[in-house]
Design a protein around this motif. Structure first.
Motif, PDB file in Angstrom:
ATOM      1  N   UNK A  35      -4.407  -6.338  -1.363  1.00  0.00           N
ATOM      2  CA  UNK A  35      -2.911  -5.817  -1.630  1.00  0.00           C
ATOM      3  C   UNK A  35      -2.663  -4.450  -1.778  1.00  0.00           C
ATOM      4  N   UNK A  36      -2.762  -3.542  -3.018  1.00  0.00           N
ATOM      5  CA  UNK A  36      -2.437  -2.386  -3.952  1.00  0.00           C
ATOM      6  C   UNK A  36      -3.247  -1.243  -2.945  1.00  0.00           C
ATOM      7  N   UNK A  37      -4.654  -1.930  -1.921  1.00  0.00           N
ATOM      8  CA  UNK A  37      -5.200  -0.598  -1.567  1.00  0.00           C
ATOM      9  C   UNK A  37      -3.964  -0.037  -0.332  1.00  0.00           C
ATOM     10  N   UNK A  38      -4.236  -2.226   0.775  1.00  0.00           N
ATOM     11  CA  UNK A  38      -2.901  -1.975   1.678  1.00  0.00           C
ATOM     12  C   UNK A  38      -1.735  -0.919   1.262  1.00  0.00           C
ATOM     13  N   UNK A  39      -0.683  -1.651   0.931  1.00  0.00           N
ATOM     14  CA  UNK A  39      -0.060  -0.530   0.467  1.00  0.00           C
ATOM     15  C   UNK A  39      -0.225   0.692  -0.011  1.00  0.00           C
ATOM     16  N   UNK A  40      -1.080   1.212  -0.503  1.00  0.00           N
ATOM     17  CA  UNK A  40      -1.314   2.893  -0.561  1.00  0.00           C
ATOM     18  C   UNK A  40      -2.117   3.018   1.101  1.00  0.00           C
ATOM     19  N   UNK A  41      -2.489   2.631   1.268  1.00  0.00           N
ATOM     20  CA  UNK A  41      -2.529   3.199   2.623  1.00  0.00           C
ATOM     21  C   UNK A  41      -1.430   2.710   3.771  1.00  0.00           C
ATOM     22  N   UNK A  42      -0.327   1.887   3.571  1.00  0.00           N
ATOM     23  CA  UNK A  42       0.685   2.355   4.844  1.00  0.00           C
ATOM     24  C   UNK A  42       1.611   3.421   4.248  1.00  0.00           C
ATOM     25  N   UNK A  43       1.743   3.624   2.784  1.00  0.00           N
ATOM     26  CA  UNK A  43       2.110   4.785   2.299  1.00  0.00           C
ATOM     27  C   UNK A  43       2.047   5.548   3.058  1.00  0.00           C
ATOM     28  N   UNK A  44       0.283   5.652   2.151  1.00  0.00           N
ATOM     29  CA  UNK A  44      -0.136   6.960   2.465  1.00  0.00           C
ATOM     30  C   UNK A  44      -0.086   7.093   4.110  1.00  0.00           C
ATOM     31  N   UNK A  45       0.100   6.860   5.335  1.00  0.00           N
ATOM     32  CA  UNK A  45       0.142   6.602   6.458  1.00  0.00           C
ATOM     33  C   UNK A  45       1.948   6.749   6.731  1.00  0.00           C
ATOM     34  N   UNK A  46       2.762   6.013   6.069  1.00  0.00           N
ATOM     35  CA  UNK A  46       4.346   6.900   6.421  1.00  0.00           C
ATOM     36  C   UNK A  46       4.698   7.606   5.655  1.00  0.00           C
ATOM     37  N   UNK A  47       3.699   8.635   4.752  1.00  0.00           N
ATOM     38  CA  UNK A  47       3.954  10.161   3.878  1.00  0.00           C
ATOM     39  C   UNK A  47       3.410  11.125   5.187  1.00  0.00           C
ATOM     40  N   UNK A  48       2.172  10.016   5.662  1.00  0.00           N
ATOM     41  CA  UNK A  48       1.751  11.354   6.944  1.00  0.00           C
ATOM     42  C   UNK A  48       2.670  11.625   8.447  1.00  0.00           C
ATOM     43  N   UNK A  49       3.357   9.877   7.935  1.00  0.00           N
ATOM     44  CA  UNK A  49       3.818  10.536   9.858  1.00  0.00           C
ATOM     45  C   UNK A  49       5.125  10.745   9.575  1.00  0.00           C
TER      46      UNK A  49
END
Length: 234
Positions: A174-188
């Motif tokens: 879950x943390x990795x998924x959230x980190x990935x989503x946050x990273x994707x959000x930041x990149x977006x």
């Protein structure tokens, strides 16, 4: 001479036969368990109701337990729950009354006794452990119970560890998924900000170009004025 010895032996056997077949009538003084051996730790095989008649087949010399027959079944009862008639009164069966009552003193063997009377009982399959005595049987059973409890505790611990590991892995995922989503959000967000900045920059450049073009475009009056035209003087 040989015939004489045979006759003497036969007479001796006839004299011993009544003693072997001796039994005394007794009465239970309470609702008491008839057990598979001379101890309360042996399995119970029947319950003798208070006041019931029993046949006392023999008693042990070292402890006050007697082998009795009740409705065709055989088992052991403590002498403190059995009375017999002696000199017109009832007495509790004890060593001092064995001989006067005609009760033989006997020995107990799990193998012989159980082979004779308990082959169809569930506990018969454990006779090898019971033959070492009830204390050994229960000690062995307690050890097995402890081993089983220890194995169950180990399984529970292993299951708890697996569950904790699974929960931790789930939290990590879950943390990795959230980190990935946050990273994707930041990149977006970064891309969107970059695009907006690029659009703003391009728009600003177009506006500057338009202003420069306006500055370069000749005044309309330069083309419309003619010599002598009054508008040229404005």
């Amino acid at each position: 001479m040989k015939n004489l010895f045979v006759k003497i032996a036969a007479v001796g056997l006839l004299m011993l036969a009544p003693a072997v077949a001796q039994a005394a009538e007794g009465y239970s003084t309470a609702n008491v368990n008839m057990r598979a051996g001379p101890s309360t730790r042996y399995p119970a095989v029947a319950v003798i109701p208070a006041g019931s008649s029993v046949e006392i087949r023999g008693c042990l010399s070292d402890v006050n337990w007697c082998d009795v027959e009740f409705y065709g079944g055989r088992g052991w009862v403590s002498g403190q729950y059995v009375q017999a008639s002696y000199q017109q009164r009832r007495v509790y069966v004890g060593p001092q009354y064995y001989r006067p009552l005609g009760i033989p003193m006997i020995r107990f063997s799990v193998d012989n006794y159980w082979d004779r009377y308990y082959r169809n009982r569930d506990f018969y399959r454990d006779r090898d452990r019971w033959s070492r005595g009830p204390d050994y049987y229960y000690r062995d059973r307690d050890n097995r119970d402890r081993d089983r409890d220890r194995d169950r505790d180990n399984r529970d611990r292993d299951r708890n560890w697996r569950e904790r590991d699974g929960d931790r892995d789930g939290r990590d995922r879950d943390r990795d998924w959230r980190d990935d989503n946050q990273r994707d959000d930041r990149q977006r967000g970064d891309r969107q900000r970059g695009e907006r900045q690029r659009d703003d920059r391009q728009r600003g450049e177009r506006q500057r170009d338009d202003r420069r073009g306006d500055d370069r475009r000749p005044d309309r009056r330069d083309f419309d004025c003619r010599p002598g035209d009054p508008s040229c003087d404005e």
